[in-house]
Design a protein around this motif. Sequence first.
Motif, PDB file in Angstrom:
ATOM      1  N   GLY A 124     -47.526  44.031 -52.373  1.00 11.77           N
ATOM      2  CA  GLY A 124     -46.136  44.264 -52.784  1.00 11.77           C
ATOM      3  C   GLY A 124     -45.551  43.148 -53.627  1.00 11.77           C
ATOM      4  N   ALA A 125     -46.367  42.141 -53.956  1.00 16.30           N
ATOM      5  CA  ALA A 125     -45.867  41.050 -54.787  1.00 16.30           C
ATOM      6  C   ALA A 125     -45.499  41.586 -56.163  1.00 16.30           C
ATOM      7  N   GLU A 126     -44.383  41.094 -56.695  1.00 14.75           N
ATOM      8  CA  GLU A 126     -43.898  41.584 -57.970  1.00 14.75           C
ATOM      9  C   GLU A 126     -44.472  40.784 -59.126  1.00 14.75           C
ATOM     10  N   VAL A 127     -44.652  41.477 -60.230  1.00 16.56           N
ATOM     11  CA  VAL A 127     -45.093  40.869 -61.485  1.00 16.56           C
ATOM     12  C   VAL A 127     -43.879  40.779 -62.411  1.00 16.56           C
ATOM     13  N   TYR A 132     -30.685  46.320 -64.950  1.00 15.89           N
ATOM     14  CA  TYR A 132     -31.109  47.409 -64.072  1.00 15.89           C
ATOM     15  C   TYR A 132     -31.793  46.788 -62.860  1.00 15.89           C
ATOM     16  N   TYR A 133     -31.419  47.248 -61.649  1.00 16.28           N
ATOM     17  CA  TYR A 133     -32.018  46.696 -60.433  1.00 16.28           C
ATOM     18  C   TYR A 133     -32.234  47.814 -59.421  1.00 16.28           C
ATOM     19  N   ARG A 134     -33.485  47.975 -59.009  1.00 10.82           N
ATOM     20  CA  ARG A 134     -33.872  48.949 -57.985  1.00 10.82           C
ATOM     21  C   ARG A 134     -35.047  48.351 -57.221  1.00 10.82           C
ATOM     22  N   PRO A 135     -34.787  47.699 -56.111  1.00 14.92           N
ATOM     23  CA  PRO A 135     -35.825  46.900 -55.444  1.00 14.92           C
ATOM     24  C   PRO A 135     -36.980  47.729 -54.915  1.00 14.92           C
ATOM     25  N   ASP A 136     -38.132  47.025 -54.811  1.00  9.70           N
ATOM     26  CA  ASP A 136     -39.348  47.580 -54.212  1.00  9.70           C
ATOM     27  C   ASP A 136     -39.837  48.831 -54.942  1.00  9.70           C
ATOM     28  N   LYS A 137     -39.799  48.781 -56.270  1.00 11.64           N
ATOM     29  CA  LYS A 137     -40.278  49.898 -57.074  1.00 11.64           C
ATOM     30  C   LYS A 137     -41.278  49.398 -58.112  1.00 11.64           C
ATOM     31  N   ARG A 138     -41.922  50.352 -58.760  1.00  6.24           N
ATOM     32  CA  ARG A 138     -42.878  49.979 -59.813  1.00  6.24           C
ATOM     33  C   ARG A 138     -42.177  49.166 -60.904  1.00  6.24           C
ATOM     34  N   ILE A 139     -40.975  49.581 -61.270  1.00  7.93           N
ATOM     35  CA  ILE A 139     -40.109  48.791 -62.161  1.00  7.93           C
ATOM     36  C   ILE A 139     -38.848  48.482 -61.361  1.00  7.93           C
ATOM     37  N   SER A 167     -36.459  40.595 -69.910  1.00 11.69           N
ATOM     38  CA  SER A 167     -37.114  40.265 -68.644  1.00 11.69           C
ATOM     39  C   SER A 167     -37.352  41.553 -67.867  1.00 11.69           C
ATOM     40  N   VAL A 168     -38.597  41.757 -67.434  1.00 13.51           N
ATOM     41  CA  VAL A 168     -38.962  42.950 -66.671  1.00 13.51           C
ATOM     42  C   VAL A 168     -39.802  42.500 -65.486  1.00 13.51           C
ATOM     43  N   GLN A 222     -47.179  48.957 -65.543  1.00  7.31           N
ATOM     44  CA  GLN A 222     -45.889  49.505 -65.952  1.00  7.31           C
ATOM     45  C   GLN A 222     -44.967  48.415 -66.478  1.00  7.31           C
ATOM     46  N   VAL A 223     -44.987  47.251 -65.830  1.00  8.95           N
ATOM     47  CA  VAL A 223     -44.146  46.132 -66.270  1.00  8.95           C
ATOM     48  C   VAL A 223     -44.534  45.682 -67.669  1.00  8.95           C
ATOM     49  N   GLU A 224     -45.847  45.543 -67.901  1.00 10.11           N
ATOM     50  CA  GLU A 224     -46.305  45.125 -69.235  1.00 10.11           C
ATOM     51  C   GLU A 224     -46.014  46.186 -70.284  1.00 10.11           C
ATOM     52  N   ALA A 225     -46.151  47.468 -69.912  1.00  8.36           N
ATOM     53  CA  ALA A 225     -45.923  48.547 -70.875  1.00  8.36           C
ATOM     54  C   ALA A 225     -44.472  48.595 -71.313  1.00  8.36           C
ATOM     55  N   ILE A 226     -43.535  48.498 -70.382  1.00 10.07           N
ATOM     56  CA  ILE A 226     -42.122  48.591 -70.764  1.00 10.07           C
ATOM     57  C   ILE A 226     -41.663  47.324 -71.473  1.00 10.07           C
ATOM     58  N   THR A 227     -42.273  46.182 -71.128  1.00  8.04           N
ATOM     59  CA  THR A 227     -41.945  44.937 -71.844  1.00  8.04           C
ATOM     60  C   THR A 227     -42.387  45.032 -73.302  1.00  8.04           C
TER      61      THR A 227
END
Length: 256
Positions: free
Chosen positions: A22-25, A102-109, A124-125, A132-137
């Motif tokens: 569950g660690a975030e990137v 935009y903030y929605r915790p514990d999600k893919r983004i 910042s993403v 998903q983080v790299e794609a939207i960035t």
Amino acid sequence: MRLPVLISVCLSLATTSLCGYGAEVSHNRDLPPLRLAAADLDTILHKTHSVIAAANGPSGGQEVIRESVKLGVPGKEIEIPHFSMASSVAFPKEVFRFSYTYYRPDKRISSVTLDFGDYSRRVSVSGGSADQVEAITNLLENDLLRHSTAIGGAMFRRVAGLCLLVALLASLILSSAYWWNTRRSSAMGMLICSALGLSLVLLVPWNRYLPGFVLYQSYSPFLLVRYAPCVAFVSLVATLGGIPLSYFLPRWRRKA
């Protein structure tokens, strides 16, 4: 002795695995100066919102989702506590600061932040899915780079303004002394160009013409107003070029 060691190693690996789950990137990208219309920013925001919704899925009843938009004008800041298109907000013809969160915790983004101003422009993403983080960035960076400019920003204005101020003051003093001693037309041309260049550096509102970020409600239909920054910049370059031309052109004519 081996059994306790083996047990401790297994417990250590299990703890590391649980901590890593569950660690975030997080990805951060700094952008060059940006200049775009509200309709262009609306397109980018709408695309980003759609990608986030597709990645995270529909929201639950009690789920925490926070979105906000901030617009900054000199001496004032407008904050909208929900997702809103830039063109739907009544603001002056120019805005020099914009922020979307935009903030929605514990999600893919889980978090997306766009923070644009005169000093810095950052995307910042963060989220639980590295892909998903790299794609939207990358999506945000590529879309925004289409509206980037080569020059602008507070640091650029300060460094360039200081260098030009010193050079033009030196040129003004030297050309004044040269004209006083020789009374030649070439010296007068150097003096006039130096004075005009110094006036442009000091009087033109370069913070509006060369900002780090500017958002237009709409582009002006008048070409002179729309391209005023280009006109001011070309005028400054022309006066700078006129100083050496005023000195060398009469000499080239005499040789010819």
